[in-house]
Design a protein around this motif. Structure first.
Motif, PDB file in Angstrom:
ATOM      1  N   LEU A 268       0.828  -1.211   0.000  1.00  0.00           N
ATOM      2  CA  LEU A 268       0.000   0.000   0.000  1.00  0.00           C
ATOM      3  C   LEU A 268       0.862   1.260   0.000  1.00  0.00           C
ATOM      4  CD1 LEU A 268      -2.720  -1.134   2.552  1.00  0.00           C
ATOM      5  CD2 LEU A 268      -3.090  -0.661   0.120  1.00  0.00           C
ATOM      6  N   VAL A 269       1.904   1.268   0.813  1.00  0.00           N
ATOM      7  CA  VAL A 269       2.781   2.441   0.853  1.00  0.00           C
ATOM      8  C   VAL A 269       3.490   2.607  -0.489  1.00  0.00           C
ATOM      9  CG1 VAL A 269       4.810   3.456   1.965  1.00  0.00           C
ATOM     10  CG2 VAL A 269       3.078   2.314   3.349  1.00  0.00           C
ATOM     11  N   ALA A 270       3.873   1.496  -1.122  1.00  0.00           N
ATOM     12  CA  ALA A 270       4.523   1.575  -2.431  1.00  0.00           C
ATOM     13  C   ALA A 270       3.604   2.201  -3.472  1.00  0.00           C
ATOM     14  CB  ALA A 270       4.963   0.182  -2.885  1.00  0.00           C
ATOM     15  N   CYS A 271       2.306   2.023  -3.311  1.00  0.00           N
ATOM     16  CA  CYS A 271       1.347   2.622  -4.252  1.00  0.00           C
ATOM     17  C   CYS A 271       1.416   4.143  -4.235  1.00  0.00           C
ATOM     18  CB  CYS A 271      -0.070   2.153  -3.934  1.00  0.00           C
ATOM     19  SG  CYS A 271      -0.395   0.428  -4.407  1.00  0.00           S
ATOM     20  N   ALA A 272       1.946   4.723  -3.165  1.00  0.00           N
ATOM     21  CA  ALA A 272       2.080   6.183  -3.094  1.00  0.00           C
ATOM     22  C   ALA A 272       3.040   6.707  -4.157  1.00  0.00           C
ATOM     23  CB  ALA A 272       2.550   6.604  -1.705  1.00  0.00           C
ATOM     24  N   ALA A 273       3.914   5.837  -4.664  1.00  0.00           N
ATOM     25  CA  ALA A 273       4.881   6.263  -5.682  1.00  0.00           C
ATOM     26  C   ALA A 273       4.340   6.108  -7.098  1.00  0.00           C
ATOM     27  CB  ALA A 273       6.175   5.452  -5.537  1.00  0.00           C
TER      28      ALA A 273
END
Length: 493
Positions: A268-273
């Motif tokens: 989910l945090v990687a989706c921020a990129a």
């Protein structure tokens, strides 16, 4: 350029989709975390738990972390009420309800979930001492500051999510390189799938892959965690491709093991990129152009809500929070490059900016602690065939049972049994567990997969120590998935 134009530069107009995914996904993880707590906390840490919260607070006093239970006496009913409220708030975000309100509505919802879960983690003792607990708290604090649909995603908070991702991945890579030679000589994955805390259905298949495959696993891990991860700071679409590499490695960990919500939160945090343009391209749109943190280079285009701008008060609030988080980042940043790097450490009492990492030390053998009981009147002198084992939901026991896929749900007792097998001893929680099993306690037995006595109290208990390994292909006769070597009885009750 007037001040409104400067504020506009702080809006991530190409991150509307990313914000939606991150906020709803983190909220879904909060629902799971509160659900896990609702079912397990009273048995493990409740009024009659293995490590009761009231006794813990009496013992440690003010040295416990921030918790509501220091001001309001703990009760299992209060705990379950908090969990129910947390699940309802999380579900509301998943359904997109608070997103329709003013910018601060998401901050209020995630702030409430964060405060309640912090109260739980602060008294959770050994059962809540995992890196993914701190990660969930940090994510909750950050995504609340992403705002609602009334404002564009704030660039500063999207940037801080990337800083979290770097600490997660680069920190894990560095702790491996510093901590265990097997990561440097590429042999770490020769044993990992077999010895990890809670194998999944595909773990045995992964373990039986050839050595070249295991070398490739290690090299792939190093490439992503030590190198590619930094590309999330590069212009788009490079950052999106780097995030996809992180997501691919995390999905591999999802299907070959059980690490609660750690891998899913990382995804989910990687989706921020990943930019909105990249998402549209994945769905068949034109290839995204180059941009830097969502600001198109050489173009004036924007994201889905380019006509929406942030009010000054919201921009100032987010900027102030960013500055505060940046100040708290000093120790985690130094920790990344320290020769004495800490793994899964919190540098502030509120778990706002943490250090992460895993498997800095690899185990090459799998030991299991097995609890057996008998109803024979002879007690410890009963015939061998009368002894029957208690089966746990996730940890290996029955040699023919296929390991379960339980993540992102977290089986806290099973995880502690893995740590106990590494250092068998008279841990207070384990002594209490044996006492509850000897008494036929229904709460403890609900956490197990199988109670061989159907709730009846056994006449005696014993604890066996065994060496487990995956059965090779030629050893699968009879349906065995594990081969165990009995190392003897280490305790009786």
């Amino acid at each position: 350029m007037d001040w409104t134009s400067w504020i506009g530069l702080l809006d991530a107009q190409d991150s509307w989709i990313a914000r939606e995914i991150v906020q709803r996904g983190v909220a879904a993880v909060y629902v799971l975390a509160f659900l896990s707590t609702f079912h397990q906390f009273p048995v493990l840490l409740g009024e009659r738990g293995l490590l009761p919260v009231p006794a813990f607070l009496d013992r440690v006093g003010g040295s416990a972390g921030p918790t509501l239970f220091r001001h309001v006496p703990y009760s299992d009913a209060l705990l379950r009420g908090m969990c129910a409220a947390g699940m309802l708030l999380g579900l509301a975000v998943v359904l997109g309800l608070p997103q329709q309100g003013p910018a601060w509505s998401m901050l209020a919802v995630f702030g409430t979930m964060w405060a309640m879960y912090l109260s739980i983690v602060s008294v959770g003792q050994i059962f809540y001492g995992y890196g993914w607990e701190s990660m969930l708290l940090e994510c909750g604090a950050l995504v609340g500051l992403l705002g609602s649909h009334a404002v564009p995603p704030p660039q500063l908070m999207m940037l801080f999510l990337l800083w979290l991702l770097i600490r997660l991945e680069f920190g894990a890579g560095m702790i491996k390189m510093r901590g265990d030679r097997s990561w440097r000589d590429l042999t770490a994955m020769d044993h990992h799938h077999e010895t990890q805390p809670m194998p999944g259905p595909l773990s045995r298949t992964a373990h039986l892959m050839p050595r070249w495959w295991h070398r490739a696993e290690v090299l792939g891990s190093h490439a992503v965690q030590l190198g590619i991860i930094w590309l999330v700071l590069a212009p788009q679409p490079v950052a999106s491709f780097a995030a996809c590499a992180v997501i691919a490695t995390q999905l591999f960990l999802v299907v070959t093991g059980n690490y609660a919500w750690l891998n899913w939160l990382t995804i989910l945090v990687a989706c921020a990129a990943i930019s909105d343009g990249f998402w549209r391209w994945l769905l068949g749109g034109p290839f995204p152009g180059w941009s830097w943190f969502g600001v198109p280079l050489g173009a004036d285009g924007g994201g889905a809500g380019a006509d929406v701008s942030s009010p000054l008060w919201w921009t100032v609030l987010v900027a102030a929070a960013f500055v505060g988080l940046a100040v708290l980042s000093r120790k985690p940043l130094a920790n990344l490059f320290s020769s004495h790097q800490l793994m899964n450490a919190s540098f502030d009492r509120f778990h706002l900016v943490n250090a992460y990492g895993a498997f800095g030390s690899m185990t090459e053998r799998r030991y299991e602690v097995l609890i057996e009981g008998t109803e024979d009147a002879a007690g410890h002198h009963a015939d061998e065939e009368t002894w029957r084992a208690f089966e746990f939901r996730g940890k290996p026991g029955d040699l023919r049972r296929l390991p379960r896929q339980v993540a992102p749900y977290h089986l806290r007792l099973d995880w502690q049994m893995w740590f106990l097998a590494l250092r068998p001893g008279a841990e207070p929680w384990f002594v209490a567990l044996l006492e509850r099993l000897a008494d036929g306690d229904p709460g403890v037995r609900r956490l197990l997969a199988r109670d061989p006595f159907d709730g009846r109290a056994p006449t005696a208990l014993r604890v066996r120590y065994s060496l487990y390994r995956f059965a090779r292909r030629e050893e699968r006769s009879g349906g065995a998935r594990w081969v165990a070597t009995d190392l003897g009885v280490i305790a009786r009750r």
